[in-house]
Design an enzyme around this catalytic site. Structure first.
Site, short mmCIF file in Angstrom:
data_model
loop_
_atom_site.label_atom_id
_atom_site.label_comp_id
_atom_site.label_asym_id
_atom_site.label_seq_id
_atom_site.Cartn_x
_atom_site.Cartn_y
_atom_site.Cartn_z
N TRP A 34 21.86 -32.13 48.04
CA TRP A 34 21.47 -33.54 48.07
C TRP A 34 22.61 -34.41 48.59
CZ3 TRP A 34 22.78 -37.74 44.46
CH2 TRP A 34 23.82 -37.40 43.58
N ASP A 35 23.79 -33.84 48.67
CA ASP A 35 24.96 -34.56 49.18
C ASP A 35 24.69 -35.15 50.56
OD1 ASP A 35 25.60 -32.76 47.17
OD2 ASP A 35 27.59 -32.34 47.92
N GLU A 68 27.15 -33.57 35.73
CA GLU A 68 26.85 -32.20 35.35
C GLU A 68 27.59 -31.75 34.10
OE1 GLU A 68 25.71 -30.52 39.80
OE2 GLU A 68 27.77 -30.28 39.06
N LYS A 117 31.70 -36.28 34.70
CA LYS A 117 32.22 -35.59 35.88
C LYS A 117 32.20 -36.51 37.11
CE LYS A 117 31.43 -31.42 38.66
NZ LYS A 117 30.49 -30.30 38.92
N GLN A 118 31.13 -37.28 37.27
CA GLN A 118 30.98 -38.13 38.45
C GLN A 118 30.03 -39.27 38.13
OE1 GLN A 118 28.80 -34.74 40.50
NE2 GLN A 118 27.87 -36.45 41.56
#
Length: 767
Positions: free
Chosen positions: A357-358, A487, A599-600
């Site tokens: 999906w990046d 995640e 994480k992000q």
């Protein structure tokens, strides 16, 4: 890690050879042309730690899934981009001793990736065991003009001796992937042959029957004069080489030229591969190395014309952004709609080199603004062509309708086998829908909606309709058992971002349907009939949109990442001892999942995508709440935070996040560059400058700029293509200048002020 690369505006330079850093350098100094790529392996033998890697775009292998506990719905295989025939190989033996930088004494070692002209160069001096000294200079590139051609110039000069040089120039198809699940080799032999100075190797994958044919020619000169040498054929299964024995003289240079054509049956008829390879090689040889290199420089000059970003006063920042842009242009050219952007590009094997999906979330903006419209359109068509497979993926997981795009793929099938991602990280569907919106909003290409986009949107909306569940007690729709972008949380209920992107997708799909109904009733009716779309189905989407549940804390004024997030012990990252970081290398997965650490960007990912829907105070409260708990251990994290920090006026945080994303691989922030660079983070770096510091947005068919400049910079500039025009934006500490470099006039908005920018005109506005 300790920095070991020189700061330079146009080159990546490593001085001195450290075997412990070699695999990191192999990633960083990789070369590619969108069609094939090559890690910065040495041409000559190297027996130290190395990840030999030559990759061809679109050639992959479905490696049998390896898991400890099988679950229904798991994909049968993981798609691997293959390590292909090693075409750069040269065996160098001097008076019986092999040149191997793992065994000889190496001095004056310099490795340079010239980003301006697109080539890799290496020089060094070596002292053999017998005391003989020699100098070597190697230059190579893969052509962005002739996409199937690679070229090497390898120069050897004996310093204190005369003797005999034995060179074997070879092609070796007997290679393997380091990430093979069962350590098997993926290639079968088809053909190999040697004919005087030429050699050919053809191999075929054990599954899917991809054929890869390499043909090489080797030429050797001394003092600029071509040597007429009779080589000795070296042949074995999946290998072909030519051995030359050459007298060498003290202080006189021997130059080895190696030209290689690499072709596959993705692009050519199987029975024509050897002929095509030979013909392409002949064209390259007739041009010669110097002409090929000049053409390479000219082609890179054209790429930099549209995509370069210039930063004055900060060499580290300048080098970082150019490195990222260079790798993006090496990874994807947009010429082939069958191809996409792997998260490691051509720099390594991790993640299978597949589509994530990046691409839609992070890479598309770069290509929208720096390349012609057809290139970003091809990224969307790639997903359209995989729609039937996406529908199959949904059926495999038990859904009766709709499409679930894969987390990882090469051909549209899901090939990721970690349950918390394969089954639960379904927000990827929203990124596909958002990419359609982003593309149309940017380009104005509304034709895409009626040609392709509406079918994808409807099938994604149908998936969301079935994936939510209605809770009568609360009269609300919820999304249970998901993993959001963060995640470090698995199997949660009501991830705010997932719920929001799902309802937004249904809303946008309805808007597109209404648009088609108003502008082309016949086309609208065609799609309604083809899709079997009923009024009650669209009405159900409305009910879900209106009643979607979003976890929120009214007292704090923040959207909750998921239900129960506030039950965690909330600790900012700066209160952790550094010995714990990175968490994913020091903590158990259980401990990570129970922690508050992120994480992000997760909630903040939604505030970035749907930025226009939230006021500044809402963005500020959520940023201030979540960023201190974010460890940025995903390469995709710093760029989103940099963009939002710019918008909020957090200049120091924006600069910190920018440097982290810009130099993620150059400085090996996450201790994982050795297995490949982070291509999609590189696109995020571009976003951080243009969308962050440049304040660049598109709204209501207008280009909007709200730049600010970090205090560490004297100025910065970038270029964007928009509706046929190319604009150059220059920002310094006092003013913003926008130059229109084309004849096309357009209206832009700078600091909320509308400006009519005529063709070939420049305007200047104070900061």
């Amino acid at each position: 890690m300790k920095e070991y690369l020189e700061k330079n505006e146009w080159s990546i330079i490593e001085r001195g050879f450290d075997p412990k850093k070699h695999m990191i350098s192999e990633s960083i100094f990789s070369i590619g042309n969108g069609h094939m790529g090559q890690r910065a392996n040495f041409e000559e033998t190297y027996t130290g730690d190395t990840l030999q890697g030559s990759y061809m775009a679109g050639v992959y292998y479905p490696d049998k899934t390896r898991v400890g506990w099988w679950k229904n719905g798991y994909p049968e295989s993981f798609a691997k981009v293959l390590n292909s025939t090693n075409w750069i190989g040269l065996s160098i033996i001097i008076d019986g001793e092999e040149l191997d930088l793992n065994k000889v004494k190496v001095t004056e070692f310099v490795r340079e990736l010239n980003m301006k002209e697109g080539y890799l160069q290496r020089t060094f001096s070596a002292e053999l065991d017998n005391g003989k000294l020699l100098k070597v200079k190697s230059t190579r590139f893969v052509s962005i003009v002739d996409k199937e051609i690679g070229a090497i110039k390898y120069e050897i000069t004996p310093i204190n001796f005369s003797g005999e040089l034995e060179v074997t120039s070879f092609l070796d198809g007997d290679v393997k992937n380091v990430d093979a699940n069962y350590d098997e080799k993926f290639w079968n032999p088809i053909h190999h042959a040697v004919n005087e100075n030429r050699a050919t190797v053809t191999v075929q994958t054990k599954k899917l029957n991809y054929q890869f044919c390499s043909t090489m020619e080797t030429q050797i000169t001394q003092d600029g004069q071509m040597l007429n040498l009779a080589g000795t054929a070296k042949e074995k299964e999946k290998y072909a080489g030519v051995l030359y024995q050459i007298p060498i003289t003290k202080e006189k240079t021997t130059t080895i030229y190696k030209y290689v054509a690499n072709v596959t049956n993705r692009d050519h008829a199987e029975d024509q591969l050897q002929m095509v390879s030979a013909n392409e090689l002949e064209k390259a040889v007739s041009k010669g190395f110097d002409t090929l290199k000049e053409e390479q420089a000219a082609a890179w000059k054209a790429k930099w014309l549209n995509s370069d970003i210039v930063i004055e006063g900060d060499v580290a920042a300048q080098q970082g952004i150019r490195f990222n842009i260079f790798q993006l242009n090496q990874t994807y050219s947009g010429e082939d709609a069958r191809l996409n952007i792997g998260p490691k590009g051509f720099t390594g094997e991790k993640y299978g080199g597949s589509t994530y999906w990046d691409t839609e979330a992070y890479c598309l903006p770069f290509y929208l603004a720096t390349a012609e419209e057809s290139i970003s359109r091809n990224l969307l068509i790639y997903r359209y062509n995989h729609l039937e497979k996406a529908k199959e993926n949904a059926r495999k997981l038990g859904f009766e309708k709709g499409a679930l795009y894969p987390m990882v793929t090469m051909n549209g099938e899901e090939s990721h086998n970690e349950w918390e991602i394969t089954f639960e990280e379904i927000h990827r569907n929203g990124a596909i829908a958002y990419a359609i919106y982003n593309y149309v909003n940017y380009t104005g290409d509304e034709r895409y909606l009626g040609e392709y986009g509406i079918e994808v949107l409807v099938e994604i909306a149908r998936f969301w309709e079935e994936r939510v569940n209605y809770v009568a007690k609360k009269d609300a729709y919820m999304m249970l058992g998901v993993t959001g972008p963060n995640e470090y949380e698995n199997n949660v209920h009501n991830n705010w971002y997932t719920n929001r992107i799902a309802s937004w997708t249904m809303q946008y799909t309805q808007e597109v349907l209404e648009y088609l109904k108003k502008t082309d009733l016949e086309l609208y009716q065609k799609w309604v009939n083809k899709l079997g779309l009923r009024d009650e189905e669209v009405d159900k989407w409305t009910d879900i949109i209106e009643k979607m549940y979003y976890p929120e804390d009214k007292e704090l004024g923040v959207f909750l990442q998921q239900d129960g997030f506030l039950d965690k012990e909330l600790i900012p990252v700066d209160q952790l001892d550094e010995k714990h970081l990175p968490l994913n290398q020091n903590w158990s997965w259980d401990r990570i999942l129970r922690s508050c650490f992120i994480k992000q960007a997760d909630v903040l990912q939604g505030l970035y995508f749907l930025n226009h829907e939230f006021d500044m105070e809402t963005k500020k409260r959520n940023f201030d709440f979540y960023e201190p708990m974010t460890v940025h251990e995903s390469s995709l994290s710093p760029c989103v935070h940099a963009i939002l920090a710019c918008e909020l006026g957090y200049k120091e945080k924006a600069y910190e996040m920018y440097l982290r994303t810009a130099r993620l691989d150059l400085d090996n922030y996450n201790n994982d560059t050795e297995d490949g660079c982070h291509t999609t983070s590189m696109a995020g770096t571009w976003m951080a400058v243009v969308e962050g510091f440049g304040g660049f947005k598109i709204a209501n068919d207008e280009l909007i700029l709200r730049p600010f400049i970090p205090g560490q910079w004297k100025s910065f500039s970038f270029k964007v293509l928009f509706r046929g025009a190319r604009l150059k934006v220059i920002v310094d500490q006092e003013k913003v200048t926008v130059k229109n470099e084309t004849d096309i006039s357009l209206t832009i908005v700078v600091y909320d002020k509308k400006v009519e920018l005529q063709g070939n005109e420049a305007i200047t506005i104070a900061n």
